[in-house]
Design a protein around this motif. Structure first.
Motif, PDB file in Angstrom:
ATOM      1  N   VAL A 158       2.460   1.878  -3.527  1.00 45.36           N
ATOM      2  CA  VAL A 158       1.462   2.296  -4.509  1.00 45.36           C
ATOM      3  C   VAL A 158       1.124   3.772  -4.323  1.00 45.36           C
ATOM      4  N   LYS A 159       1.064   4.220  -3.073  1.00 47.67           N
ATOM      5  CA  LYS A 159       0.724   5.622  -2.811  1.00 47.67           C
ATOM      6  C   LYS A 159       1.904   6.561  -3.089  1.00 47.67           C
TER       7      LYS A 159
ATOM      8  N   ALA B  72      -4.965  -1.949  -7.183  1.00 50.15           N
ATOM      9  CA  ALA B  72      -5.077  -0.503  -6.969  1.00 50.15           C
ATOM     10  C   ALA B  72      -5.860   0.152  -8.101  1.00 50.15           C
TER      11      ALA B  72
ATOM     12  N   ARG C 217       2.996   2.772 -10.536  1.00 48.98           N
ATOM     13  CA  ARG C 217       2.546   1.777  -9.564  1.00 48.98           C
ATOM     14  C   ARG C 217       3.195   0.413  -9.793  1.00 48.98           C
TER      15      ARG C 217
ATOM     16  N   HIS D 152     -12.177   4.770  -4.207  1.00 48.42           N
ATOM     17  CA  HIS D 152     -11.640   3.788  -3.265  1.00 48.42           C
ATOM     18  C   HIS D 152     -12.774   2.896  -2.768  1.00 48.42           C
TER      19      HIS D 152
ATOM     20  N   THR E 265      -6.512   2.962  -3.875  1.00 45.34           N
ATOM     21  CA  THR E 265      -5.296   2.742  -3.084  1.00 45.34           C
ATOM     22  C   THR E 265      -5.517   2.710  -1.573  1.00 45.34           C
TER      23      THR E 265
ATOM     24  N   SER F 133       0.831  -1.205   0.000  1.00 45.22           N
ATOM     25  CA  SER F 133       0.000   0.000   0.000  1.00 45.22           C
ATOM     26  C   SER F 133       0.864   1.252   0.000  1.00 45.22           C
TER      27      SER F 133
END
Length: 550
Positions: A172-173, A412, A179, A264, A417, A169
């Motif tokens: 990815v952020k 994602a 990504r 999300h 995300t 996580s």
């Protein structure tokens, strides 16, 4: 209360050392420090792939060079015996424990990880993985198989799951613009861990070995200590993005990709969607086929090419002398190392490529190319072409590794995300399932073929066609994946409250917070060298062994 200012500064009561708020990045942070932090953990837990280096010495703890085999020993008595050597088959159950517990623990504690952050999860992973090695060392020292299973297999397996998903996580952020590449960099470490750990274990076993002691428990302790240092450094180097962070100067593509959402999905709703289970099937089928090849790669090479590996092209496997079989086994070990290298490289290559062509198209490539190569492997074997045979399996294993590295970015894209780490954790039950399906299918088909009188050089033909059939099913699952309907996504205010604690922090509109895209400055270069030098050493050892195939 802890609040976050527009410059990314943290104010208020200072949170505890393991609190999520403690590791929110501030102005001037370089995001390229996060991937090597993840590699610190993944390169250590990746030794799970190389644990077979211990099977032979562990099977000779009592009898030494002449193992003390007890013919009437049941699995129950084997768990507690102190007078009989353990069977290699019983030790091999460690793999099942590793990967079943990895999937289960990732699914159970993925939501907890999202709440507490990657530092606490990474440190708990270090305690479990390294503590499991210490407990396993006690099991070896006292010759108690049950203690070895619980230590390395169960507790260590939990550490594998937490360590594996700890950076997903976060990466990815940090890399919304890349990504696939970001998760590929970290997850390639899990595939590369055995390339460092296996030769390191061999060095330590040689150092500690005595005429009456193979040196396993001492090796466990030393490796546990080394891994704990590396994993702790990695866990404490994690930083998470401020709320709604975006790289300086980066904006999402103007042309929207229908397969990439800006919303999300909440963790509690993700598994209720058809998309989750279709992606679960995509991963399970890709991994089942790949594990099937990994499990039989060494015996395939030996039994198909047999004497041709040592300059005796017309000598079948059954006609080789014990000395000749030992020689080709050493060559096959180099082959195993070579496909491991492609497993690692594929994780970075395919995941990075997915940033360009999209995750769905990347999986189309896995399945279509894979179906062709699996179906052609028997033909390459019948032709007697080592080059084509080895090349096909290397490409297959690159796509096996690439599947692992691409799946977090795929999740994602579909689910957003916010909970991608926890959703990824639940999806890893597909890996646990594949770890059972792949080897069982391959082993049972092989035994059936042998009992039917099929020559050893041809017993794998039907198996490869079955594995190609699995990929056809995976291709169908991938085709059926569609974007989620808008009602599945959380409202913006719900996301804001989850992204930061406290009303003040939740109102932050986002931005770069003084954090740029980063680059290879002196600190980042030193950190990358810290993880890169051991990995380069492992690759060099692997290549030295692999050249003997040809």
């Amino acid at each position: 209360m802890t609040t976050i200012g527009s410059a990314g500064t943290v104010s208020g009561n200072r949170p505890g050392i393991f609190e999520r708020e403690r590791i929110i990045a501030t102005a001037g942070f370089n995001r390229w420090l996060v991937p090597p932090a993840a590699l610190c953990i993944h390169l250590c837990i990746g030794m799970a792939y190389g644990f077979s280096v211990f099977w032979l010495p562990l099977s000779r703890m009592i009898g030494g060079n002449a193992p003390k085999v007890c013919a009437d020993m049941t699995i129950f008595t084997e768990l507690f015996t102190t007078t009989c050597d353990w069977r290699v088959a019983s030790l091999g159950w460690m793999y099942t424990l590793f990967f079943v517990l990895l999937g289960v623990s990732a699914a159970i504690w993925g939501g907890w990880l999202e709440r507490v952050g990657p530092r606490k999860a990474g440190f708990v992973s270090a305690l479990c993985w390294c503590g499991g090695l210490v407990l396993g060392a006690l099991g070896v020292y006292t010759h108690q198989l049950w203690l070895l299973w619980i230590g390395c297999g169960v507790i260590g397996g939990i550490g594998l799951g937490l360590g594996y998903i700890s950076p997903v996580s976060t990466l990815v952020k940090w890399f919304p613009d890349r990504r696939g590449m970001a998760t590929g960099m970290a997850i390639m470490g899990f595939g590369g861990g055995a390339m460092i750990g296996a030769p390191l274990a061999n060095l330590l076993l040689t150092y500690f070995k005595t005429p009456t002691n193979p040196g396993v428990w001492e090796t466990f302790l030393v490796m546990g200590l080394i891994y704990f240092v590396f994993m702790t450094i990695g866990a404490f180097s994690y930083r998470i993005t401020p709320p709604n962070w975006a790289p300086a100067g980066w904006t999402p593509p103007v042309k929207a990709d229908a397969m990439i959402t800006n919303g999300h999905v909440h963790l509690r709703h993700a598994h209720q969607t058809r998309q989750f289970w279709l992606i679960w099937g995509v991963l399970c089928l890709n991994v089942s086929a790949g594990i099937g090849v990994i499990g039989m790669a060494s015996p395939m090479l030996q039994e198909i090419f047999a004497g041709a590996l040592i300059g005796l092209p017309n000598v079948p496997f059954a006609s080789l002398t014990p000395e000749q079989k030992t020689a080709i086994a050493a060559i096959a070990a180099g082959f195993t190392g070579l496909i491991s290298l492609f497993n690692i490289g594929g994780r970075f290559f395919w995941a990075s490529l997915s940033d360009k062509i999209g995750r769905k198209n990347t999986y189309y490539a896995f399945f279509i190319i894979g179906i062709v190569l699996y179906a052609l492997v028997p033909t390459f074997a019948a032709m007697g072409s080592k080059v084509l045979f080895v090349a096909a399996l290397c490409i297959i294993l690159s796509m096996y590794g690439g599947g692992f590295a691409t799946i977090p970015a795929y999740l994602a894209d579909i689910f957003g995300t916010q909970f991608v780490g926890a959703i990824h954790g639940r999806l890893l039950t597909a890996w646990a399932t594949a770890g059972i399906i792949g080897p069982v299918v391959v082993n049972y088909i092989r035994e059936f073929q042998i009992s039917a009188g099929v020559p050893q050089a041809r017993v794998y033909d039907f198996t490869m066609y079955i594995l190609a059939g699995m990929l056809v099913l995976g291709l169908i699952c991938n085709f059926l994946i569609r974007p989620l309907p808008v009602e599945r996504f959380m409202k913006p205010e719900e996301v804001a409250k989850l992204q930061a604690k406290g009303a003040a922090a939740a109102t932050v509109s986002g931005g770069a917070y003084g954090i740029g895209k980063g680059g290879l400055d002196a600190t980042a270069a030193a950190f990358w060298a810290f993880v890169g030098i051991p990995l380069a050493w492992g690759i060099w050892i692997t290549l030295q062994n692999a050249v003997r195939i040809f």
